[in-house]
Design an enzyme around this catalytic site. Structure first.
Site, PDB file in Angstrom:
ATOM      1  N   MET A  76       0.822  -1.221   0.000  1.00 42.12           N
ATOM      2  CA  MET A  76       0.000   0.000   0.000  1.00 42.12           C
ATOM      3  C   MET A  76       0.853   1.267   0.000  1.00 42.12           C
ATOM      4  SD  MET A  76      -3.250  -0.555  -0.123  1.00 42.12           S
ATOM      5  CE  MET A  76      -4.346  -1.978  -0.037  1.00 42.12           C
ATOM      6  N   ASN A 102      -7.653  -0.915   7.055  1.00 50.29           N
ATOM      7  CA  ASN A 102      -7.118  -1.341   8.354  1.00 50.29           C
ATOM      8  C   ASN A 102      -5.595  -1.433   8.385  1.00 50.29           C
ATOM      9  OD1 ASN A 102      -7.248  -3.132  10.949  1.00 50.29           O
ATOM     10  ND2 ASN A 102      -6.243  -4.446   9.422  1.00 50.29           N
ATOM     11  N   HIS A 103      -4.929  -1.548   7.237  1.00 44.94           N
ATOM     12  CA  HIS A 103      -3.485  -1.816   7.216  1.00 44.94           C
ATOM     13  C   HIS A 103      -2.681  -0.635   7.780  1.00 44.94           C
ATOM     14  CE1 HIS A 103      -4.342   0.413   3.535  1.00 44.94           C
ATOM     15  NE2 HIS A 103      -3.132   0.913   3.677  1.00 44.94           N
ATOM     16  N   ILE A 104      -1.497  -0.930   8.286  1.00 50.73           N
ATOM     17  CA  ILE A 104      -0.526   0.127   8.646  1.00 50.73           C
ATOM     18  C   ILE A 104       0.861  -0.339   8.217  1.00 50.73           C
ATOM     19  CG2 ILE A 104      -1.543   1.407  10.560  1.00 50.73           C
ATOM     20  CD1 ILE A 104      -0.138  -0.581  12.497  1.00 50.73           C
ATOM     21  N   TYR A 166       3.393   7.718  13.512  1.00 49.78           N
ATOM     22  CA  TYR A 166       2.151   6.924  13.490  1.00 49.78           C
ATOM     23  C   TYR A 166       0.947   7.797  13.844  1.00 49.78           C
ATOM     24  CZ  TYR A 166      -1.183   3.414  15.328  1.00 49.78           C
ATOM     25  OH  TYR A 166      -2.293   2.656  15.600  1.00 49.78           O
ATOM     26  N   SER A 167       1.085   8.559  14.925  1.00 48.79           N
ATOM     27  CA  SER A 167       0.014   9.418  15.397  1.00 48.79           C
ATOM     28  C   SER A 167      -0.383  10.437  14.321  1.00 48.79           C
ATOM     29  CB  SER A 167       0.530  10.131  16.647  1.00 48.79           C
ATOM     30  OG  SER A 167      -0.504  10.687  17.351  1.00 48.79           O
ATOM     31  N   LYS A 170      -2.665   8.911  11.795  1.00 50.18           N
ATOM     32  CA  LYS A 170      -4.016   8.630  12.306  1.00 50.18           C
ATOM     33  C   LYS A 170      -4.829   9.926  12.433  1.00 50.18           C
ATOM     34  CE  LYS A 170      -3.742   4.103  12.672  1.00 50.18           C
ATOM     35  NZ  LYS A 170      -4.420   3.270  11.672  1.00 50.18           N
ATOM     36  N   ASP A 202      -4.331  -6.755  21.642  1.00 49.14           N
ATOM     37  CA  ASP A 202      -3.283  -7.783  21.827  1.00 49.14           C
ATOM     38  C   ASP A 202      -2.815  -8.471  20.534  1.00 49.14           C
ATOM     39  OD1 ASP A 202      -5.403  -9.418  21.174  1.00 49.14           O
ATOM     40  OD2 ASP A 202      -5.359 -10.611  23.015  1.00 49.14           O
ATOM     41  N   THR A 203      -2.587  -7.717  19.461  1.00 47.62           N
ATOM     42  CA  THR A 203      -2.048  -8.348  18.248  1.00 47.62           C
ATOM     43  C   THR A 203      -0.554  -8.620  18.443  1.00 47.62           C
ATOM     44  OG1 THR A 203      -1.522  -6.243  17.174  1.00 47.62           O
ATOM     45  CG2 THR A 203      -3.732  -7.090  16.834  1.00 47.62           C
TER      46      THR A 203
HETATM   47  N1  NDP Z   1      -2.888  -3.389  17.920  1.00 47.40           N
HETATM   48  C1  NDP Z   1      -3.100  -2.239  18.547  1.00 47.40           C
HETATM   49  O1  NDP Z   1      -2.755  -2.038  19.744  1.00 47.40           O
HETATM   50  C2  NDP Z   1      -3.808  -1.133  17.846  1.00 47.40           C
HETATM   51  C3  NDP Z   1      -4.076  -1.159  16.501  1.00 47.40           C
HETATM   52  N2  NDP Z   1      -4.742  -0.117  15.903  1.00 47.40           N
HETATM   53  C4  NDP Z   1      -5.005  -0.135  14.474  1.00 47.40           C
HETATM   54  O2  NDP Z   1      -5.589  -1.364  14.081  1.00 47.40           O
HETATM   55  C5  NDP Z   1      -5.172  -1.680  12.757  1.00 47.40           C
HETATM   56  C6  NDP Z   1      -4.611  -3.088  12.719  1.00 47.40           C
HETATM   57  O3  NDP Z   1      -3.541  -3.172  13.657  1.00 47.40           O
HETATM   58  P1  NDP Z   1      -2.851  -4.574  14.004  1.00 47.40           P
HETATM   59  O4  NDP Z   1      -3.786  -5.664  13.705  1.00 47.40           O
HETATM   60  O5  NDP Z   1      -2.271  -4.442  15.354  1.00 47.40           O
HETATM   61  O6  NDP Z   1      -1.674  -4.565  12.945  1.00 47.40           O
HETATM   62  P2  NDP Z   1      -0.768  -5.788  12.378  1.00 47.40           P
HETATM   63  O7  NDP Z   1       0.623  -5.280  12.400  1.00 47.40           O
HETATM   64  O8  NDP Z   1      -1.092  -7.062  13.036  1.00 47.40           O
HETATM   65  O9  NDP Z   1      -1.287  -5.890  10.880  1.00 47.40           O
HETATM   66  C7  NDP Z   1      -0.942  -4.961   9.942  1.00 47.40           C
HETATM   67  C8  NDP Z   1      -1.380  -5.479   8.589  1.00 47.40           C
HETATM   68  O10 NDP Z   1      -0.987  -4.537   7.597  1.00 47.40           O
HETATM   69  C9  NDP Z   1      -0.210  -5.225   6.600  1.00 47.40           C
HETATM   70  N3  NDP Z   1       0.802  -4.326   6.074  1.00 47.40           N
HETATM   71  C10 NDP Z   1       1.950  -3.900   6.672  1.00 47.40           C
HETATM   72  N4  NDP Z   1       2.632  -3.103   5.844  1.00 47.40           N
HETATM   73  C11 NDP Z   1       1.912  -3.027   4.703  1.00 47.40           C
HETATM   74  C12 NDP Z   1       2.105  -2.384   3.450  1.00 47.40           C
HETATM   75  N5  NDP Z   1       3.178  -1.632   3.207  1.00 47.40           N
HETATM   76  N6  NDP Z   1       1.183  -2.560   2.479  1.00 47.40           N
HETATM   77  C13 NDP Z   1       0.078  -3.319   2.695  1.00 47.40           C
HETATM   78  N7  NDP Z   1      -0.176  -3.949   3.842  1.00 47.40           N
HETATM   79  C14 NDP Z   1       0.734  -3.804   4.842  1.00 47.40           C
HETATM   80  C15 NDP Z   1       0.392  -6.419   7.346  1.00 47.40           C
HETATM   81  O11 NDP Z   1       0.684  -7.505   6.487  1.00 47.40           O
HETATM   82  P3  NDP Z   1       2.039  -7.676   5.644  1.00 47.40           P
HETATM   83  O12 NDP Z   1       3.166  -7.433   6.586  1.00 47.40           O
HETATM   84  O13 NDP Z   1       1.903  -9.053   5.125  1.00 47.40           O
HETATM   85  O14 NDP Z   1       1.956  -6.665   4.555  1.00 47.40           O
HETATM   86  C16 NDP Z   1      -0.758  -6.814   8.245  1.00 47.40           C
HETATM   87  O15 NDP Z   1      -1.678  -7.608   7.537  1.00 47.40           O
HETATM   88  C17 NDP Z   1      -4.171  -0.602  12.346  1.00 47.40           C
HETATM   89  O16 NDP Z   1      -4.824   0.375  11.585  1.00 47.40           O
HETATM   90  C18 NDP Z   1      -3.726  -0.016  13.675  1.00 47.40           C
HETATM   91  O17 NDP Z   1      -3.318   1.310  13.571  1.00 47.40           O
HETATM   92  C19 NDP Z   1      -5.162   0.959  16.607  1.00 47.40           C
HETATM   93  C20 NDP Z   1      -4.913   1.039  17.944  1.00 47.40           C
HETATM   94  C21 NDP Z   1      -4.226   0.010  18.652  1.00 47.40           C
HETATM   95  C1  LIG Z   2       4.327   1.153  17.102  1.00 46.92           C
HETATM   96  C2  LIG Z   2       3.178   0.252  16.642  1.00 46.92           C
HETATM   97  C3  LIG Z   2       3.303   0.080  15.156  1.00 46.92           C
HETATM   98  C4  LIG Z   2       4.688  -0.484  14.893  1.00 46.92           C
HETATM   99  C5  LIG Z   2       4.691  -1.676  14.060  1.00 46.92           C
HETATM  100  O1  LIG Z   2       4.592  -1.521  12.839  1.00 46.92           O
HETATM  101  O2  LIG Z   2       4.869  -2.742  14.616  1.00 46.92           O
HETATM  102  C6  LIG Z   2       1.818   0.870  16.945  1.00 46.92           C
HETATM  103  C7  LIG Z   2       0.621   0.125  16.329  1.00 46.92           C
HETATM  104  C8  LIG Z   2      -0.576   0.398  17.299  1.00 46.92           C
HETATM  105  C9  LIG Z   2       0.016   1.395  18.280  1.00 46.92           C
HETATM  106  C10 LIG Z   2      -0.679   1.562  19.635  1.00 46.92           C
HETATM  107  C11 LIG Z   2      -1.989   2.254  19.461  1.00 46.92           C
HETATM  108  O3  LIG Z   2      -2.384   2.699  18.426  1.00 46.92           O
HETATM  109  C12 LIG Z   2      -2.732   2.473  20.763  1.00 46.92           C
HETATM  110  C13 LIG Z   2      -1.879   3.255  21.767  1.00 46.92           C
HETATM  111  C14 LIG Z   2      -1.743   4.720  21.351  1.00 46.92           C
HETATM  112  C15 LIG Z   2      -0.895   5.522  22.377  1.00 46.92           C
HETATM  113  O4  LIG Z   2      -0.785   6.848  21.935  1.00 46.92           O
HETATM  114  C16 LIG Z   2       0.509   4.913  22.416  1.00 46.92           C
HETATM  115  C17 LIG Z   2       0.387   3.486  22.850  1.00 46.92           C
HETATM  116  C18 LIG Z   2      -0.489   2.622  21.920  1.00 46.92           C
HETATM  117  C19 LIG Z   2      -0.654   1.262  22.605  1.00 46.92           C
HETATM  118  C20 LIG Z   2       0.164   2.488  20.543  1.00 46.92           C
HETATM  119  C21 LIG Z   2       1.589   1.994  20.667  1.00 46.92           C
HETATM  120  C22 LIG Z   2       2.223   1.886  19.287  1.00 46.92           C
HETATM  121  C23 LIG Z   2       1.454   0.902  18.437  1.00 46.92           C
HETATM  122  C24 LIG Z   2       1.518  -0.490  19.057  1.00 46.92           C
END
Ligand code: NDP
Ligand SMILES: C[C@H](CCC(=O)O)[C@H]1CC[C@H]2[C@@H]3C(=O)C[C@@H]4C[C@H](O)CC[C@]4(C)[C@H]3CC[C@]12C
Length: 292
Positions: A76, A102-104, A166-167, A170, A202-203
């Site tokens: 992406m 949803n991706h990051i 990251y922030s 978002k 808890d991912t």
């Molecule tokens: N877990 C948390 O604590 C929190 C998560 N969120 C949000 O929830 C969403 C999902 O988070 P979470 O499940 O933890 O994330 P993961 O890291 O588990 O999943 C991220 C997904 O994005 C894909 N991805 C990574 N890089 C790219 C790229 N360059 N192009 C396309 N796809 C990509 C990854 O697959 P691949 O590497 O195969 O490409 C994977 O499928 C995010 O938007 C995150 O910001 C929000 C707050 C807290």
């Molecule tokens: C740094 C993480 C992404 C790095 C990676 O690619 O592995 C962030 C992905 C989700 C973030 C958490 C989130 O979004 C919720 C909280 C927000 C607060 O401002 C900071 C703590 C968080 C738990 C935050 C921490 C970074 C991530 C895990």
């Protein structure tokens, strides 16, 4: 709380036969959303970069009862790929009911290191690709009176330290999609936009990045994934999950912002030394938590 509370009339049958794209579905919350949708009998198109993982997700979706399941792999970081994913849905299904963004891309959890290129790339992945997919999907979503679901974070409403790039991405999502929602309402475009404000979940990737540094307990990804689908289907403007923590933070943000900031910092373990800033023209990056 009143405005963002969902009416309690969600029925999993609402998703049966619906055509849904889930991005970032090879792991974490996206993977769990794909499984819930499959169980509910939806058509699912999942995407991420890692083909081997997507293949497994698709197999599992078929076992769980998806009406159909397929994947497209790619990054992406490239908005052309983002558009390609939506076109794949159009060519396969001839329409689309729900777009779950949803991706990051990978970032670091540490002091801001001054790397402007990293922020530019992260904005491409975490923000611009969301906009590109929305633009390409909009004619189909207007036709189906469908849903756009944008997964964001408390870091996109009330930022804490160590997540500046990251922030920023978002906050960009909130600015763009909340403005677009107004326009849809003014123009009677019957496409809902749900912004999901999530706390710590808890991912594997999030736990690996921050479990050593965060004092709060993470919430379960399976329940989080279900709540996202539910709020999208109910056409809510925002989801706050987990509700207690996120609603509490947003309430404090209005009433006592200084106190909220102190509280956020007190829940994060302080790192020893700030990371040296990159010299102009270089990109001195700290090791990411995963690389250490
Ligand atoms: N877990 C948390 O604590 C929190 C998560 N969120 C949000 O929830 C969403 C999902 O988070 P979470 O499940 O933890 O994330 P993961 O890291 O588990 O999943 C991220 C997904 O994005 C894909 N991805 C990574 N890089 C790219 C790229 N360059 N192009 C396309 N796809 C990509 C990854 O697959 P691949 O590497 O195969 O490409 C994977 O499928 C995010 O938007 C995150 O910001 C929000 C707050 C807290
Ligand atoms: C740094 C993480 C992404 C790095 C990676 O690619 O592995 C962030 C992905 C989700 C973030 C958490 C989130 O979004 C919720 C909280 C927000 C607060 O401002 C900071 C703590 C968080 C738990 C935050 C921490 C970074 C991530 C895990």
């Amino acid at each position: 709380v009143y405005f963002y509370s969902a009416p309690e009339n969600f029925n999993e049958e609402m998703l049966r036969g619906k055509r849904v794209i889930v991005t970032g579905a090879s792991s974490g919350i996206g993977e769990q959303m794909a499984y819930h949708l499959a169980r509910m009998g939806a058509h699912v198109l999942v995407t991420a970069r890692t083909e081997a993982k997507l293949q497994k997700v698709v197999e599992r979706c078929r076992e769980l009862g998806a009406a159909s399941a397929r994947f497209v792999s790619g990054s992406m970081e490239d908005t052309a790929f983002a558009e390609e994913v939506v076109k794949e849905a159009e060519n396969t299904w001839g329409g689309l009911d729900m777009l779950i963004l949803n991706h990051i891309g990978h970032s670091y959890f540490n002091y801001f290191d001054g790397d402007v290129d990293h922020i530019r790339k992260l904005l491409e992945t975490n923000f611009l690709s969301y906009v590109a997919m929305t633009v390409t999907a909009l004619p189909m979503l207007k036709e189906s009176e469908g849903n756009i679901v944008v997964v964001s974070s408390v870091a996109g409403k009330a930022p804490g330290p160590f997540a500046a790039p990251y922030s920023a991405t978002k906050f960009a999502l909130d600015g763009f999609f909340s403005s677009l929602r107004h326009e849809f309402i003014i123009e009677n475009v019957n496409v809902s936009i749900t912004l999901c404000i999530l706390g710590y979940i808890d991912t594997d990737n999030a736990m690996q990045a921050v479990s050593h540094a965060i004092k709060v307990a993470p919430s379960p990804k399976e329940e989080c994934a279900l709540e996202i689908i539910r709020s999208g289907a109910l056409r809510q403007h925002e989801l706050h999950y987990p509700p207690g923590i996120v609603n509490g933070m947003l309430l404090l943000r209005g009433l006592a912002p200084g106190f909220l900031d102190t509280l956020i910092r007190s829940n994060i373990v302080r790192f020893g030394q700030p990371v040296p800033q990159a010299a102009p023209g270089t990109s001195a990056q700290p090791p990411s938590v995963r690389e250490r």
